[in-house]
Design an enzyme around this catalytic site. Structure first.
Site, PDB file in Angstrom:
ATOM      1  N   ASP A  67      33.186  34.453 -26.329  1.00 37.23           N
ATOM      2  CA  ASP A  67      33.129  35.828 -26.880  1.00 37.23           C
ATOM      3  C   ASP A  67      32.361  36.809 -26.061  1.00 37.23           C
ATOM      4  O   ASP A  67      32.632  37.993 -25.896  1.00 37.23           O
ATOM      5  CB  ASP A  67      32.423  35.805 -28.351  1.00 37.23           C
ATOM      6  CG  ASP A  67      33.513  35.141 -29.153  1.00 37.23           C
ATOM      7  OD1 ASP A  67      34.602  35.434 -29.139  1.00 37.23           O
ATOM      8  OD2 ASP A  67      33.095  34.200 -30.165  1.00 37.23           O
ATOM      9  N   GLU A 271      25.472  38.467 -28.298  1.00 38.19           N
ATOM     10  CA  GLU A 271      24.367  38.771 -27.629  1.00 38.19           C
ATOM     11  C   GLU A 271      23.409  39.511 -28.679  1.00 38.19           C
ATOM     12  O   GLU A 271      23.878  40.450 -29.454  1.00 38.19           O
ATOM     13  CB  GLU A 271      24.575  40.135 -26.788  1.00 38.19           C
ATOM     14  CG  GLU A 271      25.404  39.667 -25.519  1.00 38.19           C
ATOM     15  CD  GLU A 271      24.552  38.613 -24.519  1.00 38.19           C
ATOM     16  OE1 GLU A 271      23.383  39.065 -24.352  1.00 38.19           O
ATOM     17  OE2 GLU A 271      24.994  37.520 -24.277  1.00 38.19           O
TER      18      GLU A 271
END
Length: 299
Positions: A67, A271
């Site tokens: 991802d 993130e």
């Protein structure tokens, strides 16, 4: 075989020793497809390779990784200006592959690669946080974010998405909910959120359906909050159906504003982003993505 325009594969450096992938690329090249390959080493490489892809005139930039790789490549694509911006292709090679799984990308590398090159390009949405950071799949906060952020790399490599659950159980006694206030179109909530999911896509954390009603081309973000003061009872309650679950708050909006009295962390496609104020908005039809014809996330 019909002729297809050239593609450029941006491959996460962790996948360079993938022999089946190498064989799949060589086979398609033998069939006449032009596939350029570039390998990322550090942050910023994907953006440089997208710029190179435009100079090469390729029709598709393929994100080969998890991802995070898909996020980096798609973010670089939506920042391109002008015409003839390549479409996004997806080759799932990460730990969880949540976005790829939810949109129906085949697990078999050869089939996924063919789809990434020859599939129909559909305009899809992305989301932007504080006018800077983007995500294509989901922003998650609370308990789930700390688990995915803190899970050791070796555990993820060995067990895949299950590693998040195992690490979460190990850390359960130290985790607390995040107090915050969330506003959106016809939506307002304030309280303690154990898990907060704001989805363009549907799942995160190795297959957890946090936003099961999300679509990637409807111009909306789906919000789901798991509330409660204690971790274990709230997690047990998630096994109930939505109608019977008092700990689930849901909303839909093209934007959400989040304020917290203390610093909280959201995980954007893998993130982390920390702060006290977040403005999350949808970017409708931000890029084209090659998807299967039966993709369940299209309206």
């Amino acid at each position: 075989m019909a002729e297809f325009p050239a593609s450029l594969l941006i491959l996460n450096g962790k996948s360079t020793d993938n022999l089946p992938l190498r064989e799949a690329i060589m086979l398609l090249r033998e069939e006449g497809m032009t596939i350029h390959v570039r390998v990322t080493w550090e942050k910023g490489d994907a953006a440089r390779y997208v710029e190179e892809a435009r100079k090469l005139g390729v029709a598709t930039v393929i994100a080969g990784g998890g991802d995070g790789t898909i996020n980096e490549v798609s973010t670089a694509l939506i920042q391109c200006e002008g015409d003839d911006i390549p479409a996004l292709g997806i080759l799932p090679l990460g730990t969880a592959n949540d976005f790829a799984t939810s949109v129906g990308i085949p697990e078999a590398l050869d089939k996924a690669l063919k789809l990434a090159i020859a599939g129909n390009a559909i305009a899809i949405d992305m989301a932007q946080v504080n006018k800077q950071t983007c995500f294509i799949n989901m922003a998650t906060g609370g308990f789930g974010t700390r688990i995915t952020t803190e899970t050791p790399e070796k555990l993820k490599a060995a067990l895949g998405g299950v590693s998040y659950i195992i690490h979460g159980l190990m850390r359960m006694d130290t985790l607390q909910p995040d107090r915050c206030e969330i506003r959106g179109e016809n939506f307002h909530w304030q309280g303690d959120g154990l898990v907060i999911g704001i989805g363009n896509g549907r799942q995160a954390g190795g297959g957890q359906q946090l936003c099961p009603n999300a679509l990637i081309n409807d111009g909306l973000l789906q919000l789901r909050i798991f509330t409660g003061d204690e971790i274990l009872p709230a997690l047990v309650s998630t096994l109930k159906s939505d109608e019977d679950n008092p700990n689930i708050i849901e909303g839909a909006s093209s934007w959400f504003d989040i304020q917290a009295p203390h610093e909280i962390t959201f995980n954007l496609d893998g993130e982390p982003l920390s702060g006290q104020n977040f403005h999350i908005e949808i970017l409708p039809a931000a890029l084209r993505c090659r998807l299967p014809p039966d993709c369940p996330l299209l309206r």
